[in-house]
Design a protein around this motif. Structure first.
Motif, PDB file in Angstrom:
ATOM      1  N   VAL A  30      33.313  39.721  46.304  1.00  0.00           N
ATOM      2  CA  VAL A  30      34.586  40.336  46.670  1.00  0.00           C
ATOM      3  C   VAL A  30      34.053  41.886  47.072  1.00  0.00           C
ATOM      4  CG1 VAL A  30      36.642  41.023  45.970  1.00  0.00           C
ATOM      5  CG2 VAL A  30      36.192  38.619  45.458  1.00  0.00           C
ATOM      6  N   VAL A  41      41.720  37.598  48.461  1.00  0.00           N
ATOM      7  CA  VAL A  41      41.216  37.358  47.105  1.00  0.00           C
ATOM      8  C   VAL A  41      42.197  36.648  46.338  1.00  0.00           C
ATOM      9  CG1 VAL A  41      40.267  38.248  45.275  1.00  0.00           C
ATOM     10  CG2 VAL A  41      39.913  39.285  47.360  1.00  0.00           C
ATOM     11  N   ALA A  43      43.108  35.485  43.122  1.00  0.00           N
ATOM     12  CA  ALA A  43      42.689  35.773  41.937  1.00  0.00           C
ATOM     13  C   ALA A  43      43.618  35.262  40.679  1.00  0.00           C
ATOM     14  CB  ALA A  43      42.721  37.383  41.483  1.00  0.00           C
ATOM     15  N   LYS A  49      41.038  41.182  38.071  1.00  0.00           N
ATOM     16  CA  LYS A  49      41.183  41.475  39.496  1.00  0.00           C
ATOM     17  C   LYS A  49      41.146  43.294  39.607  1.00  0.00           C
ATOM     18  CE  LYS A  49      46.150  41.131  39.627  1.00  0.00           C
ATOM     19  NZ  LYS A  49      46.716  42.444  39.772  1.00  0.00           N
ATOM     20  N   MET A  53      38.844  45.097  42.043  1.00  0.00           N
ATOM     21  CA  MET A  53      39.162  46.362  43.103  1.00  0.00           C
ATOM     22  C   MET A  53      38.737  47.581  42.772  1.00  0.00           C
ATOM     23  SD  MET A  53      40.800  44.151  45.117  1.00  0.00           S
ATOM     24  CE  MET A  53      39.431  42.942  44.760  1.00  0.00           C
ATOM     25  N   ASP A 288      47.810  44.734  46.095  1.00  0.00           N
ATOM     26  CA  ASP A 288      47.778  44.039  44.917  1.00  0.00           C
ATOM     27  C   ASP A 288      48.832  43.122  44.811  1.00  0.00           C
ATOM     28  OD1 ASP A 288      46.880  42.972  42.660  1.00  0.00           O
ATOM     29  OD2 ASP A 288      47.403  44.911  41.269  1.00  0.00           O
ATOM     30  N   THR A 315      42.498  44.361  52.212  1.00  0.00           N
ATOM     31  CA  THR A 315      42.142  43.319  51.199  1.00  0.00           C
ATOM     32  C   THR A 315      43.476  42.888  50.571  1.00  0.00           C
ATOM     33  OG1 THR A 315      39.948  43.953  50.865  1.00  0.00           O
ATOM     34  CG2 THR A 315      40.731  42.807  49.137  1.00  0.00           C
ATOM     35  N   VAL A 317      45.089  40.777  47.327  1.00  0.00           N
ATOM     36  CA  VAL A 317      44.942  40.128  46.114  1.00  0.00           C
ATOM     37  C   VAL A 317      46.103  39.307  45.600  1.00  0.00           C
ATOM     38  CG1 VAL A 317      44.009  40.328  43.958  1.00  0.00           C
ATOM     39  CG2 VAL A 317      43.143  41.887  45.812  1.00  0.00           C
ATOM     40  N   ASP A 319      48.017  35.530  43.631  1.00  0.00           N
ATOM     41  CA  ASP A 319      47.789  34.323  43.038  1.00  0.00           C
ATOM     42  C   ASP A 319      49.308  33.630  43.326  1.00  0.00           C
ATOM     43  OD1 ASP A 319      47.504  31.806  41.352  1.00  0.00           O
ATOM     44  OD2 ASP A 319      47.309  33.000  39.295  1.00  0.00           O
TER      45      ASP A 319
END
Length: 945
Positions: A30, A41, A43, A49, A53, A288, A315, A317, A319
């Motif tokens: 990553v 990503v 995570a 994470k 990051m 994020d 990027t 990130v 879930d």
């Protein structure tokens, strides 16, 4: 540039040079991913994470790909933004000290500066900056006021109260309508819709259904169908109010958070140069918690950060298993949408972070089993793996007979870990995570009974705590004399302990007062009739109409004589009259102070009830934690007063009523875990937090997962199940089916067809129905799909709950709550039990079909009013005896002499050691200058005197 960069300084070497732990292979992939290509990503919970990051930013800077000022980081909370900015700033200083990066030179004085740091903001504050810089293009003033939740509530309340349009079909309480208006406005903004679109769609559904032909007696619109259409029409009737609410905000140059995001998204869509400026300013963007983004946020980011022929240095990130805020516009499909929209020449790279640095092994096994049915939908999510050297940990499960037994089991389990063998607190953290706040009260009571300090988090939860509920009840009694229900809490609670016979007597007295007032008004009414001729058209005594119902608040102000006897031989005892007179005095005093600022009025109400002293006497609390709930409530009152245009007591109380239902803006944005108290909070509020030990109660169908399907006994199979019973194996919890009305029920909700995340939502194909039968079939299919969707949402919430514990977790259910039907154990718990992933302790068997709720069995009684001194009466009474002896001594006057040593110690004890409301079980005759609270202060520690 794609794939893994051939770094000048690798992530592993960088960590060694900065004396940091070496990153794992996952983290290296990553951190060193191509900086000019989109990266997703995935995570998992507790997978580090934030650290990864931060490592990526430092790696980009160390290798010259970007300067810190060219990095933009966005997240959802100010706390998360602050933590990320602080971590990156610390790493950059380490990077400079190691000689791996030279800060830019200030052109004015030629000095090196670390001011060149990344921009880290929340999504909403970033949108707010764009609106302030470019909003004039859409007629939005750059200095527009950002409305708090309290101020927005008052705007909506003002519009609802002033609305003069048709409301015959909206048969709800005013506060419900206000909440619906705010929710509709917010959800429409999140999905870039306007009231006209929503209103037209809802009316189309109603008109289409009402125009359909019947195909038989059994295929006409049922009353339930008509009720549903009535609700949709009522919601359409609210659209003009929503428009007026939005107009009022514009007229007063005000915006709320949803408005900010909507305007920013439309700016980015309409004016490409806004995105060009942002892409020129930032060469690395980190997004994020991307699973929580709404459609408006997706449109904003897509419009700003993607341009033909330009690199996509983004990027994201997230879930999808932790996407639990669907009710505010988020969708588990956000990560799939990112991979679809943010793709460069080589597509979108997806990398995992699947090593949990938080949870022990047993907890990870439970979490991964819970998430199993969610896999295979959308982006790929790898199962969480334990960290190197992780301990086994433990997950326990219990099924108790009643909710009270469940609460007691949880309290004992936590106490066994909270205290050592000597009864001293062990250095650890613990929490109880509830799906619904209705579980708070019994859990809090039992934890406190075991001598543990408790912190209830969030104002919706605060309102369930005894001391805050008392303050709110007093404020309601002051504000609205018709709120006898609120006054009843004070009268029947431990402060006054008025028994049932005295309450019946007081109500009989209230009826007598109402009859007297009516009789006194009759001559006046007769005179009006005589003057006006016929009764018709004669003005009525509206004040008298308001007195038709007996008012307990009014009866409290006009208490009966001790000799009074009611028509049914009702009486009010002498002791009750003394206590009621004291309560009336308290209410009059606080009512006389309503001219004070709201925060000061709340403080005066607290002092009038003696709560400021009482909470300090709780043996399980330290002075630092005893006031945690009162202080939190004082903060809420102060925030409301600071943020609302007109912070009236009535507006504040109405807002609190809405908070009970919807937790509007009342969860603390800066909640920290603490070892000072057991924290009790909702699962939603627990996201992002962790504790050593966690208990999750209420794992029963209907509560967690939350749904409206009833439990039924399947005689053929000899057990309880959820669903219609058509399945050949109804006791198999994997086959249980529930239904959900989705956007077709309630006053709020944007139809799914108008939402940006429609691909992940159930579809109601009402347009295809050519007759009533087809319409009803489509509605049934939609509700069934909605039930499956709702259970999946609840499963994500369970996954969040089950990943909060570091070492041990307790999962519990109760067979009986209120009602005559037992509660079926949650499928989320049964699937863990079936696979031996938990250690079962108490496991009460499910009852037979005709079983009786043990709470309803005659003889299973409790004493009422409750005895607040039941566990320490002997010690207190012994202290009372010593104090009375001291008072009878020749130097008893020194007890209250402010200049004496004893007087000074007494005042100190009043602050530190008194028990307040519990004094009614230790009543003695006192000189007028010595308060009862002072007496019990002395009783707690009489040896000091």
């Amino acid at each position: 540039m794609s794939g893994v960069m051939q770094a000048q300084v690798s992530a592993v070497e960088l960590a060694a040079r900065l004396e940091l732990p070496a990153p794992t292979d996952e983290q290296v992939a990553v951190i060193q991913a191509a900086p000019d290509q989109p990266l997703l990503v995935v995570a998992g919970a507790g997978s580090g994470k934030t650290e990864t990051m931060a490592g990526r930013v430092v790696w980009l800077v160390a290798n010259g790909h970007v300067q810190p000022s060219e990095v933009l980081g966005l997240t959802f909370t100010r706390k998360g933004a602050g933590e990320f900015a602080e971590r990156v700033g610390r790493r950059l200083r380490q990077l400079s000290n190691a000689g791996l990066w030279t800060p830019p030179i200030d052109p004015e004085d030629g000095t090196e500066s670390l001011a060149d740091t990344p921009t880290v903001q929340t999504y909403h504050s970033y949108a707010g900056r764009l609106v302030s810089e470019h909003g004039l293009r859409m007629g939005v003033e750059p200095d527009s006021r950002l409305l708090s939740e309290a101020a927005a509530w008052q705007y909506a309340a003002e519009v609802v109260a002033a609305y003069d349009g048709p409301m015959e079909r909206v048969d709800r309480h005013e506060s419900t309508v206000i909440a619906a208006v705010m929710d509709l406005a917010g959800e429409m903004a999140e999905h870039l819709r306007v009231p006209r679109e929503v209103g037209d769609y809802l009316r189309d559904v109603v008109e289409h259904a009402e125009s359909l032909k019947s195909v038989g007696k059994k295929t006409i619109l049922t009353q339930a169908d008509k009720n549903m259409l009535g609700v949709l029409q009522a919601r359409a009737d609210l659209m003009p109010i929503v428009e007026r609410y939005q107009e009022l905000k514009r007229r007063r140059t005000s915006l709320d958070f949803a408005d900010q995001m909507e305007i920013a998204a439309r700016l980015a869509q309409r004016y490409p140069d806004v995105g060009a400026m942002e892409r020129g300013r930032f060469r690395a963007i980190l997004l994020d918690e991307f699973q929580d983004t709404s459609e408006a946020q997706m449109v904003l980011l897509r419009s700003l950060l993607i341009a033909p022929g330009e690199p996509i240095a983004v990027t994201a990130v997230g879930d999808p298993h932790q996407s639990i805020f669907g009710w505010r516009g988020a969708s588990a499909t956000s990560l799939s949408a990112f991979a679809e929209h943010f793709h460069g020449d080589n597509g979108c790279t997806q990398l995992p972070l699947a090593t949990s640095w938080r949870n022990d092994v047993a907890i990870l096994k439970v979490a991964d089993r819970t998430a199993l049915p969610l896999r295979g939908k959308g982006v790929h999510v790898e199962p969480l793996r334990p960290r190197p050297g992780a301990e086994m940990g433990a997950v326990y499960a219990a099924r108790l007979e009643t909710e009270d037994g469940e609460a007691e089991h949880i309290a004992q389990w936590i106490a066994d870990r909270w205290f050592d063998e000597q009864g001293q607190h062990v250095d650890c953290t613990a929490a109880v995570l509830c799906r619904k706040r209705s579980l708070f009260r019994s859990v809090v009571d039992r934890l406190q009974a075991h001598g543990m300090p408790v912190e209830v988090v969030g104002v919706g939860g605060l309102l369930t705590t005894a001391e805050v509920a008392d303050v709110v009840s007093l404020l309601w009694a002051v504000q609205d004399p018709t709120r006898g229900d609120r006054l009843m809490r004070l009268m029947s609670g431990p402060a006054m302990r008025i028994g049932s016979a005295d309450l019946a007597g007081l109500y009989a007295w209230a009826r007598e007062l109402a009859d007297r007032d009516r009789s006194a008004a009759q001559p006046k009414a007769k005179l009006q009739t005589a003057v006006g001729g016929e009764d018709q058209g004669v003005p009525r005594d509206l004040e008298q109409e308001s007195r038709d119902q007996p008012s307990i608040v009014e009866a409290l102000e006009r208490l009966p004589d001790p000799q009074w006897v009611g028509p049914g031989d009702e009486r009010v005892s002498d002791l009750a009259l003394v206590r009621l007179a004291e309560l009336a005095r308290i209410i009059r005093r606080v009512r006389s102070l309503t001219g004070l600022a709201l925060a000061e009025l709340v403080a005066e109400a607290e002092r009038a009830l003696g709560l400021d002293i009482e909470v300090l006497a709780r043996a399980e609390h330290t002075p630092g934690t005893a006031r945690v709930h009162l202080d939190a409530f004082a903060d809420v009152a102060a925030q409301f007063a600071a943020q609302a245009d007109r912070p009236t007591l009535g507006g504040f109380l109405a807002w609190l009523d809405a908070a009970v239902k919807e937790e509007r803006g009342l969860a603390s944005p800066f909640l920290e875990t603490t070892d000072a108290a057991i924290q009790v909070l909702t699962v939603h509020a627990a996201k992002g937090l962790e504790w050593d030990y966690v208990a999750v109660p209420g794992l029963a169908e209907g509560t967690f997962p939350s749904h409206g399907s009833r439990a039924t006994f399947k005689k053929k199979h000899g057990g309880w199940a959820i669903g219609s019973g058509d399945d050949p194996h109804p006791l198999d919890h994997s086959t249980w089916v529930t239904s959900d009305t989705g956007w077709t029920g309630g006053l709020d909700g944007v139809p799914y067809d108008l939402r940006g995340d429609i691909d992940g939502l159930p579809e109601f194909r009402w347009q295809d129905a050519e007759d009533i039968r087809a319409f009803r079939d489509a509605l049934a299919a939609f509700k069934s799909a909605g039930g499956a969707h709702a259970v999946a949402e609840e499963r994500r919430l369970a996954y969040v709950a089950f990943t909060r514990a570091r070492h041990e977790m307790l999962l519990t259910s109760a067979v009986w709550s209120a009602g005559s039907t037992p509660r079926v154990t949650s499928r989320f718990l049964l699937e863990l039990v079936d696979r031996d992933l938990v250690q079962r302790s108490t496991w009460h068997e499910m009852p037979e079909e005709k079983a009786t709720n043990p709470r309803d069995i005659e003889g299973d009684l409790v004493t009422w009013p409750t005895d607040p001194l039941r566990v320490r009466r002997e010690a207190v009474q012994a202290g009372v005896a010593k104090v009375r002896a001291a008072m009878d001594s020749p130097d008893s006057e020194s007890l209250t002499d402010p200049e004496s040593e004893r007087g000074q110690r007494l005042r100190r004890l009043l602050v530190e050691r008194s028990v307040g409301r519990q004094h009614h079980e230790a009543v003695v005759t006192l000189p007028p200058h010595l308060s009862t609270s002072a007496l019990v202060s002395l009783a707690q520690d009489p040896e000091q005197f």
